[in-house]
Write a protein that holds these residues in place. Structure first.
Motif, PDB file in Angstrom:
ATOM      1  N   ARG A 177      41.386  31.167  51.226  1.00 28.31           N
ATOM      2  CA  ARG A 177      40.843  31.825  50.036  1.00 28.31           C
ATOM      3  C   ARG A 177      39.438  32.308  50.356  1.00 28.31           C
ATOM      4  N   LYS A 210      33.540  35.078  31.538  1.00 26.57           N
ATOM      5  CA  LYS A 210      34.669  35.037  30.603  1.00 26.57           C
ATOM      6  C   LYS A 210      35.104  36.453  30.219  1.00 26.57           C
ATOM      7  N   GLN A 243      36.850  38.003  33.149  1.00 24.90           N
ATOM      8  CA  GLN A 243      38.160  37.388  33.348  1.00 24.90           C
ATOM      9  C   GLN A 243      39.180  37.973  32.375  1.00 24.90           C
ATOM     10  N   ASN A 270      42.597  39.884  33.498  1.00 21.35           N
ATOM     11  CA  ASN A 270      43.920  39.502  33.004  1.00 21.35           C
ATOM     12  C   ASN A 270      44.639  40.679  32.348  1.00 21.35           C
ATOM     13  N   ASP A 321      53.047  37.752  41.624  1.00 24.48           N
ATOM     14  CA  ASP A 321      52.333  36.605  42.181  1.00 24.48           C
ATOM     15  C   ASP A 321      50.836  36.776  41.981  1.00 24.48           C
ATOM     16  N   ALA A 360      49.784  36.133  38.374  1.00 22.53           N
ATOM     17  CA  ALA A 360      49.788  34.700  38.057  1.00 22.53           C
ATOM     18  C   ALA A 360      48.554  34.018  38.630  1.00 22.53           C
ATOM     19  N   ARG A 361      48.222  34.348  39.861  1.00 16.62           N
ATOM     20  CA  ARG A 361      47.042  33.742  40.487  1.00 16.62           C
ATOM     21  C   ARG A 361      45.757  34.177  39.790  1.00 16.62           C
ATOM     22  N   LYS A 389      45.132  34.689  36.807  1.00 18.35           N
ATOM     23  CA  LYS A 389      44.884  33.951  35.576  1.00 18.35           C
ATOM     24  C   LYS A 389      44.176  32.623  35.824  1.00 18.35           C
ATOM     25  N   THR A 390      44.336  32.088  37.025  1.00 22.65           N
ATOM     26  CA  THR A 390      43.787  30.766  37.311  1.00 22.65           C
ATOM     27  C   THR A 390      42.533  30.802  38.185  1.00 22.65           C
ATOM     28  N   VAL A 391      42.223  31.957  38.781  1.00 26.24           N
ATOM     29  CA  VAL A 391      41.064  32.026  39.661  1.00 26.24           C
ATOM     30  C   VAL A 391      39.794  31.836  38.838  1.00 26.24           C
ATOM     31  N   GLU A 392      38.855  31.080  39.381  1.00 27.99           N
ATOM     32  CA  GLU A 392      37.593  30.812  38.690  1.00 27.99           C
ATOM     33  C   GLU A 392      36.511  31.650  39.342  1.00 27.99           C
TER      34      GLU A 392
END
Length: 374
Positions: free
Chosen positions: A75, A139, A142, A146, A244, A247-248, A250-253
């Protein structure tokens, strides 16, 4: 990503040496010097305290190189691309978790690179935990990522369905439209190192043994060779990879520095790929990508706007003016709901766009340092 000839900087930002306030890593041990050559990657020290870390990468070789900091699973925490021989570029990233990482130089900008272990010690508070403006900026961005990722899934589905139906004209019309959403969030997409080359790799820039897949393989099929026996399989794989990615995503910070650096990277994509016609070499739909990269850069700056306004209002004014100038140049080349083909541009058109992007790139290169200077 393809090999490029101009000097650019990507996701982990290059900021101008000597500008702004010192970052935490500079206050506690200084920037970490990296000497990159054609066969070596000498990092001055292999450890750093958690927090904001600065690398100064000097290319002492004869080939264009890149420098990366990787976390587990390859990553990408930060990167500097297209460091030409003799130049030094600065990379500023936020790493708040202790642990094992890897540095890598990539002479020729291909392959897994010359790697070495890098350790981050201690733990640091996230900048978003200590600053409400930075927290809201991430935020906001993000939410943007999304929304774009969701549209990317839907529009790519329309495109790949047309390919599988053998409807070449419809697929050609949908190709640049589906890529809009990829290009807007390209820095986030590229942070997943395994997905980017599968989705967006060009045929002449793949690592040895890697198959030519994704958007540009289907672009070649549609405009050059005709649909191939495996085009349907390539379309299915592209759709799977895009789902894929969504989906990723949505979770990446994300960190505030990634927003700043991503804004610069997107402009560099324009300056070195779209502006040359390299990106969409079969379809010549580069201006759709150009517009989308600028849109994505504007979105990142918009999220950071309150921070920049508080810390450097003159910089924000300059950014607004130069974004407007780029927008004006692009609007000259509208054609219906889209844009002229790249092959319809004159050398004067290309020069005007290049100058506008270069003028915007300079103030954007300062944003990462403004964000890191809290």
């Amino acid at each position: 990503m393809s090999t490029r000839t101009a000097v650019v900087v990507t996701l982990a930002a290059v900021v101008l040496t000597g500008c702004g306030t010192a970052t935490p890593s500079e206050k506690s041990g200084g920037a970490i010097a990296v000497s990159a050559s054609d066969d070596k990657c000498e990092v001055a020290r292999g450890t750093a305290d958690a927090g904001t870390i600065t690398f100064e990468v000097t290319n002492k070789g004869s080939r264009v190189t890149e420098f990366y900091l990787y976390a587990e699973g390859d990553r990408i925490m930060g990167e500097v691309e297209n460091v030409t021989p003799g130049l030094t570029r600065r990379l500023i990233i936020e790493v708040t978790d202790s642990g094992k990482y890897e540095t890598a130089c990539k002479p020729g900008m291909q392959g897994k690179g010359i790697r070495d272990a890098f350790t981050v010690t201690g733990d640091a508070k996230k900048s978003t935990d200590e600053n409400e403006q930075l927290a809201e900026a991430t935020k906001s961005y993000q939410r943007y990522v999304n929304s774009q990722a969701g549209a990317l899934v839907d529009k790519t589905k329309e495109f790949t369905t047309a390919v599988k139906d053998g409807d070449v004209d419809k697929a050609k019309a949908l190709f640049p439209v589906s890529r809009i959403y990829w290009e807007r969030i390209e820095p986030v997409a590229e942070s997943f190192g395994d997905l980017d080359p599968k989705v967006d790799g060009r045929e002449d820039a793949l690592d040895p043994g890697m198959a030519f897949t994704g958007y540009h393989r289907l672009e070649k099929d549609l405009w050059t060779t005709g649909l191939q026996p495996d085009s349907n399989a390539i379309a299915d794989q592209l759709q799977s990879d895009i789902e894929d990615l969504a989906a990723r995503a949505k979770t990446v910070e994300l960190t505030p520095l990634q927003l700043a650096n991503g804004a610069k990277e997107l402009l560099d994509e324009v300056a070195t790929g779209k502006i040359t016609g390299e990106e969409d070499r079969y379809s010549h739909t580069d201006l759709w990508d150009f517009r989308s990269n600028v849109d994505g850069s504007q979105a990142a700056i918009a999220a950071l706007r309150p921070v920049i306004e508080d810390r450097d209002p003159k910089l924000l004014t300059t950014l607004d003016e130069r974004f407007a100038a780029v927008d004006a140049v692009l609007e000259k080349h509208r054609a219906g709901d889209g844009f002229k083909l790249y092959t319809e541009l004159t050398p004067a058109d290309i020069k005007e766009m290049s100058e506008a992007v270069d003028a915007l790139g300079e103030p954007i290169s300062q944003v990462a340092e403004v964000v890191a200077g809290q």
